[in-house]
Design a protein around this motif. Structure first.
Motif, PDB file in Angstrom:
ATOM      1  N   ILE A  81       6.767   0.582  -1.800  1.00 21.44           N
ATOM      2  CA  ILE A  81       6.431  -0.807  -2.103  1.00 21.44           C
ATOM      3  C   ILE A  81       5.134  -1.153  -1.385  1.00 21.44           C
ATOM      4  N   LEU A  82       4.090  -1.437  -2.160  1.00 20.61           N
ATOM      5  CA  LEU A  82       2.805  -1.848  -1.590  1.00 20.61           C
ATOM      6  C   LEU A  82       2.857  -3.344  -1.289  1.00 20.61           C
ATOM      7  N   VAL A  83       2.592  -3.703  -0.027  1.00 20.30           N
ATOM      8  CA  VAL A  83       2.565  -5.112   0.380  1.00 20.30           C
ATOM      9  C   VAL A  83       1.122  -5.463   0.724  1.00 20.30           C
ATOM     10  N   VAL A  84       0.537  -6.381  -0.064  1.00 25.78           N
ATOM     11  CA  VAL A  84      -0.846  -6.813   0.154  1.00 25.78           C
ATOM     12  C   VAL A  84      -0.796  -8.264   0.632  1.00 25.78           C
ATOM     13  N   GLU A  85      -1.060  -8.490   1.907  1.00 29.12           N
ATOM     14  CA  GLU A  85      -0.909  -9.828   2.499  1.00 29.12           C
ATOM     15  C   GLU A  85      -1.934  -9.983   3.629  1.00 29.12           C
ATOM     16  N   HIS A  86      -2.719 -11.094   3.608  1.00 30.08           N
ATOM     17  CA  HIS A  86      -3.795 -11.253   4.596  1.00 30.08           C
ATOM     18  C   HIS A  86      -3.307 -11.836   5.924  1.00 30.08           C
ATOM     19  N   ARG A  87      -2.084 -12.403   5.948  1.00 29.30           N
ATOM     20  CA  ARG A  87      -1.551 -12.982   7.178  1.00 29.30           C
ATOM     21  C   ARG A  87      -0.723 -11.951   7.931  1.00 29.30           C
ATOM     22  N   THR A  88      -1.104 -11.645   9.170  1.00 28.21           N
ATOM     23  CA  THR A  88      -0.477 -10.570   9.943  1.00 28.21           C
ATOM     24  C   THR A  88       1.007 -10.829  10.158  1.00 28.21           C
ATOM     25  N   ASP A  89       1.386 -12.067  10.510  1.00 23.79           N
ATOM     26  CA  ASP A  89       2.793 -12.347  10.792  1.00 23.79           C
ATOM     27  C   ASP A  89       3.662 -12.155   9.542  1.00 23.79           C
ATOM     28  N   LEU A  90       3.156 -12.599   8.398  1.00 28.39           N
ATOM     29  CA  LEU A  90       3.911 -12.422   7.160  1.00 28.39           C
ATOM     30  C   LEU A  90       3.982 -10.949   6.760  1.00 28.39           C
ATOM     31  N   LEU A  91       2.868 -10.252   6.930  1.00 30.25           N
ATOM     32  CA  LEU A  91       2.837  -8.830   6.594  1.00 30.25           C
ATOM     33  C   LEU A  91       3.874  -8.071   7.413  1.00 30.25           C
ATOM     34  N   ASP A  92       3.936  -8.356   8.716  1.00 33.96           N
ATOM     35  CA  ASP A  92       4.913  -7.689   9.583  1.00 33.96           C
ATOM     36  C   ASP A  92       6.340  -8.038   9.176  1.00 33.96           C
ATOM     37  N   ARG A  93       6.555  -9.295   8.780  1.00 33.69           N
ATOM     38  CA  ARG A  93       7.915  -9.697   8.387  1.00 33.69           C
ATOM     39  C   ARG A  93       8.354  -8.990   7.100  1.00 33.69           C
ATOM     40  N   PHE A  94       7.451  -8.912   6.114  1.00 32.32           N
ATOM     41  CA  PHE A  94       7.773  -8.179   4.884  1.00 32.32           C
ATOM     42  C   PHE A  94       8.119  -6.726   5.193  1.00 32.32           C
ATOM     43  N   ALA A 142       1.668  -1.205   3.884  1.00 32.43           N
ATOM     44  CA  ALA A 142       1.081  -2.518   4.156  1.00 32.43           C
ATOM     45  C   ALA A 142      -0.432  -2.446   4.253  1.00 32.43           C
ATOM     46  N   THR A 143      -1.078  -3.512   3.752  1.00 27.77           N
ATOM     47  CA  THR A 143      -2.532  -3.620   3.891  1.00 27.77           C
ATOM     48  C   THR A 143      -2.957  -5.081   3.766  1.00 27.77           C
ATOM     49  N   LYS A 144      -4.082  -5.406   4.447  1.00 22.65           N
ATOM     50  CA  LYS A 144      -4.687  -6.730   4.322  1.00 22.65           C
ATOM     51  C   LYS A 144      -5.920  -6.702   3.420  1.00 22.65           C
ATOM     52  N   SER A 145      -6.333  -5.533   3.017  1.00 25.84           N
ATOM     53  CA  SER A 145      -7.621  -5.356   2.341  1.00 25.84           C
ATOM     54  C   SER A 145      -7.462  -5.148   0.842  1.00 25.84           C
ATOM     55  N   ARG A 146      -8.315  -5.853   0.059  1.00 24.64           N
ATOM     56  CA  ARG A 146      -8.319  -5.671  -1.401  1.00 24.64           C
ATOM     57  C   ARG A 146      -8.712  -4.253  -1.774  1.00 24.64           C
ATOM     58  N   SER A 147      -9.814  -3.777  -1.213  1.00 26.57           N
ATOM     59  CA  SER A 147     -10.310  -2.448  -1.575  1.00 26.57           C
ATOM     60  C   SER A 147      -9.331  -1.355  -1.163  1.00 26.57           C
ATOM     61  N   GLN A 148      -8.719  -1.531   0.003  1.00 31.92           N
ATOM     62  CA  GLN A 148      -7.745  -0.536   0.451  1.00 31.92           C
ATOM     63  C   GLN A 148      -6.519  -0.553  -0.453  1.00 31.92           C
ATOM     64  N   ALA A 149      -6.145  -1.736  -0.927  1.00 36.04           N
ATOM     65  CA  ALA A 149      -4.998  -1.837  -1.829  1.00 36.04           C
ATOM     66  C   ALA A 149      -5.255  -1.068  -3.117  1.00 36.04           C
ATOM     67  N   VAL A 150      -6.476  -1.173  -3.652  1.00 41.10           N
ATOM     68  CA  VAL A 150      -6.824  -0.443  -4.872  1.00 41.10           C
ATOM     69  C   VAL A 150      -6.804   1.064  -4.614  1.00 41.10           C
ATOM     70  N   ASN A 151      -7.362   1.481  -3.469  1.00 40.98           N
ATOM     71  CA  ASN A 151      -7.370   2.909  -3.138  1.00 40.98           C
ATOM     72  C   ASN A 151      -5.948   3.455  -3.006  1.00 40.98           C
ATOM     73  N   ILE A 152      -5.091   2.699  -2.336  1.00 38.98           N
ATOM     74  CA  ILE A 152      -3.695   3.131  -2.172  1.00 38.98           C
ATOM     75  C   ILE A 152      -3.012   3.262  -3.526  1.00 38.98           C
ATOM     76  N   SER A 153      -3.271   2.293  -4.407  1.00 42.75           N
ATOM     77  CA  SER A 153      -2.613   2.310  -5.722  1.00 42.75           C
ATOM     78  C   SER A 153      -3.047   3.509  -6.560  1.00 42.75           C
ATOM     79  N   ASN A 154      -4.256   4.003  -6.323  1.00 39.90           N
ATOM     80  CA  ASN A 154      -4.738   5.158  -7.080  1.00 39.90           C
ATOM     81  C   ASN A 154      -4.318   6.488  -6.464  1.00 39.90           C
ATOM     82  N   GLU A 155      -3.973   6.454  -5.185  1.00 40.57           N
ATOM     83  CA  GLU A 155      -3.621   7.691  -4.481  1.00 40.57           C
ATOM     84  C   GLU A 155      -2.122   7.884  -4.314  1.00 40.57           C
ATOM     85  N   SER A 156      -1.329   6.830  -4.478  1.00 47.14           N
ATOM     86  CA  SER A 156       0.123   6.904  -4.248  1.00 47.14           C
ATOM     87  C   SER A 156       0.875   6.465  -5.497  1.00 47.14           C
TER      88      SER A 156
END
Length: 340
Positions: free
Chosen positions: A5-18, A31-45
């Motif tokens: 499950i890819l979690v893309v969230e810019h708030r650290t506290d919420l990201l940790d809770r998810f 988990a990631t806070k970055s748009r570009s990293q989210a795209v890279n993860i989606s293409n590699e995983s």
């Protein structure tokens, strides 16, 4: 479980809770806070679900949603949008048009999140199975095209492959029952048999009461499991010579072959008794359901015309409509069915 499950969230506290909640349920959060990293993860995983922050990258969550929905690696991956309740309706409508599979408002209820995640992962599983079936159908179709050119030595193999392909076309993939098209074909043959035996056919059309309410309260997966349970009931209470089909989304048709019209009420009572015991345990809750039934019969005639088969079906559909108008667990018998 261990679904990714890819979690893309810019708030650290919420990201940790998810992440903590998902790990506690034995999922594998990435988990990631970055748009570009989210795209890279989606293409590699290989991802089974994406939880996407609407505010990622200066409120560019919808652009990222559009990317996920259109790139090959995530086309069939369900996406749940994370947003705040003050969003304008235009924003929500745009998200719906882009094809989100769920919406969770922040702050969120943990149980609501778990139920939504579980529902989306089941949808993902169905999507993967559906893709396999499509590939299988394409493969069988290609095989059929090739087999038309082979010699008579391979004729038997050709017919076997054709039967497998026909099964996919004639069977409702969700329940395993005949579909509407196959019901009409088998029912037509059955009608012509009544000419030979001078008999009648009792038709019953069943509908699960309040299915839309079940979907709204418990989700589509719970409704599908109830339909499968009712399918098992029909299989247990019918005979080999009867025709059972999923006639429409929430219409199950049974043609009782060579049934005395005085006995239909006993058969309906038998089916209802099975349904009464046929409860569903879902996410720690017990879901019970009822059915409404329409009954009609087709009388012996000397001749039938294929173009008139809809007229033979119309009375039972009208009977079901009248039953549902009376409320849940209702039975309506078409006026032409008179006990003798």
């Amino acid at each position: 479980m261990n679904e990714n499950i890819l979690v893309v969230e810019h708030r650290t506290d919420l990201l940790d809770r998810f992440v903590d909640i998902l790990r506690g349920r034995h999922y594998n959060p990435i988990a990631t806070k970055s748009r570009s990293q989210a795209v890279n993860i989606s293409n590699e995983s290989t991802l089974d679900l994406i939880l996407l922050d609407a505010d990622i990258g200066d409120s560019q969550g919808l652009q990222l949603l559009d990317t996920f929905k259109n790139q090959d690696s995530t086309k069939g991956t369900p996406i749940v949008l994370l947003s705040t309740p003050y969003r304008k309706m235009e924003f929500i409508e745009e998200a719906l048009n882009l094809g989100i599979d769920g919406l969770i408002f922040i702050p969120f209820d943990e149980m609501e999140l778990i139920v939504r995640v579980n529902s989306c992962l089941k949808y993902r599983k169905l999507y993967v199975e559906h893709q396999k079936l499509i590939k299988q159908a394409d493969y069988l179709q290609n095989s059929l095209n090739d087999m038309t050119e082979v010699s008579n030595r391979n004729y038997q193999s050709y017919k076997e492959a054709q039967k497998k392909y026909d099964d996919i076309l004639n069977i409702d993939l969700e329940t395993g029952l005949w579909n509407k098209k196959e019901f009409y074909e088998q029912f037509t043959r059955l009608l012509y048999e009544t000419v030979r035996h001078e008999e009648t056919i009792v038709l019953a059309c069943f509908s699960i009461d309040g299915l839309d309410n079940i979907i709204n309260e418990f989700g589509i997966i719970a409704a599908e499991e109830i339909m499968l349970k009712f399918t098992d009931v029909l299989r247990k209470t019918t005979r080999r010579e009867d025709i059972i089909a999923r006639f429409d989304n929430n219409q199950f048709m049974v043609a009782f072959n060579r049934m005395n019209i005085k006995l239909y009420d006993k058969k309906v009572d038998e089916i209802r008794s099975f349904v009464d015991k046929n409860e569903l345990e879902y996410n720690g809750m017990i879901i019970k359901y009822t059915i409404s039934v329409g009954i009609s019969y087709t009388a012996y005639k000397k001749n039938y015309h294929i173009e008139g088969m809809d007229k033979e079906i119309a009375p039972v559909l009208l009977a079901l409509h009248n039953a549902k108008r009376r409320g849940y667990a209702s039975l309506f018998v078409h006026p032409t069915l008179i006990k003798r």
